[in-house]
Design an enzyme around this catalytic site. Sequence first.
Site, PDB file in Angstrom:
ATOM      1  CB  CYS A 106       9.866  -0.636  14.761  1.00  0.00           C
ATOM      2  SG  CYS A 106      10.742  -0.671  13.206  1.00  0.00           S
TER       3      CYS A 106
ATOM      4  CG  ASN B 233       9.741   2.773   9.985  1.00  0.00           C
ATOM      5  OD1 ASN B 233      10.204   3.001  11.096  1.00  0.00           O
ATOM      6  ND2 ASN B 233       9.281   1.584   9.627  1.00  0.00           N
TER       7      ASN B 233
ATOM      8  CG  HIS C 146       6.453   2.062  14.368  1.00  0.00           C
ATOM      9  ND1 HIS C 146       7.518   2.935  14.267  1.00  0.00           N
ATOM     10  CD2 HIS C 146       6.717   1.039  13.507  1.00  0.00           C
ATOM     11  CE1 HIS C 146       8.382   2.449  13.389  1.00  0.00           C
ATOM     12  NE2 HIS C 146       7.919   1.310  12.905  1.00  0.00           N
TER      13      HIS C 146
HETATM   14  O1  UT7 Z   1       8.972  -0.565  10.967  1.00  0.00           O
HETATM   15  C1  UT7 Z   1       9.150  -1.894  10.567  1.00  0.00           C
HETATM   16  C2  UT7 Z   1       7.859  -2.376  10.158  1.00  0.00           C
HETATM   17  N1  UT7 Z   1       7.696  -2.213   8.735  1.00  0.00           N
HETATM   18  C3  UT7 Z   1       6.483  -1.931   8.218  1.00  0.00           C
HETATM   19  O2  UT7 Z   1       5.563  -1.689   8.933  1.00  0.00           O
HETATM   20  C4  UT7 Z   1       6.287  -2.017   6.729  1.00  0.00           C
HETATM   21  C5  UT7 Z   1       4.899  -2.526   6.398  1.00  0.00           C
HETATM   22  N2  UT7 Z   1       4.728  -2.694   4.993  1.00  0.00           N
HETATM   23  C6  UT7 Z   1       4.546  -1.647   4.150  1.00  0.00           C
HETATM   24  O3  UT7 Z   1       4.518  -0.523   4.584  1.00  0.00           O
HETATM   25  C7  UT7 Z   1       4.324  -1.932   2.698  1.00  0.00           C
HETATM   26  O4  UT7 Z   1       4.146  -3.320   2.498  1.00  0.00           O
HETATM   27  C8  UT7 Z   1       5.477  -1.424   1.775  1.00  0.00           C
HETATM   28  C9  UT7 Z   1       5.494   0.081   1.765  1.00  0.00           C
HETATM   29  C10 UT7 Z   1       6.810  -1.964   2.264  1.00  0.00           C
HETATM   30  C11 UT7 Z   1       5.238  -1.911   0.339  1.00  0.00           C
HETATM   31  O5  UT7 Z   1       3.952  -1.483  -0.090  1.00  0.00           O
HETATM   32  P1  UT7 Z   1       2.939  -2.519  -0.758  1.00  0.00           P
HETATM   33  O6  UT7 Z   1       1.751  -1.756  -1.088  1.00  0.00           O
HETATM   34  O7  UT7 Z   1       2.800  -3.691   0.163  1.00  0.00           O
HETATM   35  O8  UT7 Z   1       3.721  -2.920  -2.069  1.00  0.00           O
HETATM   36  P2  UT7 Z   1       4.113  -4.365  -2.619  1.00  0.00           P
HETATM   37  O9  UT7 Z   1       5.348  -4.852  -1.945  1.00  0.00           O
HETATM   38  O10 UT7 Z   1       2.914  -5.257  -2.637  1.00  0.00           O
HETATM   39  O11 UT7 Z   1       4.442  -4.019  -4.118  1.00  0.00           O
HETATM   40  C12 UT7 Z   1       3.418  -3.564  -5.029  1.00  0.00           C
HETATM   41  C13 UT7 Z   1       4.092  -3.097  -6.282  1.00  0.00           C
HETATM   42  C14 UT7 Z   1       5.107  -4.103  -6.853  1.00  0.00           C
HETATM   43  O12 UT7 Z   1       5.053  -4.023  -8.273  1.00  0.00           O
HETATM   44  P3  UT7 Z   1       4.219  -5.106  -9.117  1.00  0.00           P
HETATM   45  O13 UT7 Z   1       4.861  -6.423  -8.775  1.00  0.00           O
HETATM   46  O14 UT7 Z   1       2.808  -5.002  -8.658  1.00  0.00           O
HETATM   47  O15 UT7 Z   1       4.446  -4.654 -10.527  1.00  0.00           O
HETATM   48  C15 UT7 Z   1       6.423  -3.547  -6.366  1.00  0.00           C
HETATM   49  O16 UT7 Z   1       7.495  -3.937  -7.201  1.00  0.00           O
HETATM   50  O17 UT7 Z   1       4.824  -1.889  -6.028  1.00  0.00           O
HETATM   51  C16 UT7 Z   1       6.173  -2.054  -6.473  1.00  0.00           C
HETATM   52  N3  UT7 Z   1       7.046  -1.266  -5.600  1.00  0.00           N
HETATM   53  C17 UT7 Z   1       7.379  -0.004  -5.887  1.00  0.00           C
HETATM   54  N4  UT7 Z   1       7.073   0.808  -6.904  1.00  0.00           N
HETATM   55  C18 UT7 Z   1       7.586   2.044  -6.880  1.00  0.00           C
HETATM   56  C19 UT7 Z   1       7.618  -1.639  -4.427  1.00  0.00           C
HETATM   57  N5  UT7 Z   1       8.335  -0.623  -3.938  1.00  0.00           N
HETATM   58  C20 UT7 Z   1       8.210   0.402  -4.818  1.00  0.00           C
HETATM   59  C21 UT7 Z   1       8.713   1.711  -4.866  1.00  0.00           C
HETATM   60  N6  UT7 Z   1       8.367   2.492  -5.906  1.00  0.00           N
HETATM   61  N7  UT7 Z   1       9.504   2.196  -3.897  1.00  0.00           N
END
Ligand code: UT7
Length: 317
Positions: free
Chosen positions: A110, A274, A244
């Site tokens: 990225c 993204n 980004h």
């Molecule tokens: O360009 C490359 C660089 N990449 C980035 O900059 C990505 C940076 N990270 C992020 O943007 C975020 O960490 C994500 C968008 C990838 C994930 O968001 P988050 O708020 O960190 O979610 P999480 O992984 O902590 O998950 C929280 C909850 C989980 O459920 P439980 O375990 O709390 O019940 C996940 O299973 O959200 C759930 N979850 C979803 N729910 C609905 C994860 N993805 C999804 C989804 N829809 N798509």
Amino acid sequence: MSFRIIGTGSYVPEKVVTNFDLAEVIDTSDEWIKQRVGISERHISTDESAAEMGYKAALNALEMSNVKPEELDLIIVASISNDTICPTAAGTIQKLLGAKCPAFDVNSACSGFLFAIDTAAGFFARGKVKKALVVGSERMSRIIDWNDRGTCVIFGDGAGAAVLEEGDGYLESKIATYGGDDVIKIPSGTDASPYYNKETEAAHVFMDGQETFKFAVNTITSEIQEITEKAGLSVDDIKYVVPHQANIRIIQFASKRLGLPMEKFFVNIEKYGNTSAASIPMALDELNRTGDLKRGDIIAMTAFGGGLSSATCIIKW
Ligand code: UT7
């Protein structure tokens, strides 16, 4: 001698996939994606490679710059998702444009577009080129695990480009790499060697979202502070930050920590998701086409991603 940007362009494929479309095929919702990431929809390529999309973005940038392909001295393309390794995306774009100059790809995920810009700056500094085309182009949809809701909802496809000519607009920059595969990993897939003794991993994006999030907020904040200071400026001199576009919450955290209002951050993640190396040039082009950029304006561009890598630069428009 450095360069100034004299034209920008972008291109996205026609097909739009909304959060509602995704919620029909995987366990997610429009509400979750909008709140946690800030995306409503993304464009997905059905028949165009990263190189073909990059070519269309390049045409727009050349048209705005009033530069003909044969005037280009260099083409650099940042991409991790082209359909072919060879020809390079840059080689394909060179051929489609009918340009004759050297052309090569840069891979820094990225952060790739800003690594490519910094590479181009070296050619200008040595007086080797007068006009260069730098492109960021990605078909991320081909390297995503469409069953992994933690990654497949955040990426999109598209391309952005900038035409550079000799000038004094590249004020300061930093590119950085923190090598490792524990936070983001994209295996390259095929392995045909009968002598290789390891299992081939799927060519998908594997990402620890929360670690990437923390890395992103920390690097954006510290690099913008460090680089503006090195340029003899203060963050208040920045008219726009073009970050980004990975997660709206990353940008909001950075805005708070830097004490720079959100209005100074150009954000278009809602429409495109993204797009990896394409995200900054796509956003820069959209900002440029608002007509709000004036010669002399100070712009910061900042990126982070796989590598891990990060890059930030300050340009005078
Ligand atoms: O360009 C490359 C660089 N990449 C980035 O900059 C990505 C940076 N990270 C992020 O943007 C975020 O960490 C994500 C968008 C990838 C994930 O968001 P988050 O708020 O960190 O979610 P999480 O992984 O902590 O998950 C929280 C909850 C989980 O459920 P439980 O375990 O709390 O019940 C996940 O299973 O959200 C759930 N979850 C979803 N729910 C609905 C994860 N993805 C999804 C989804 N829809 N798509």
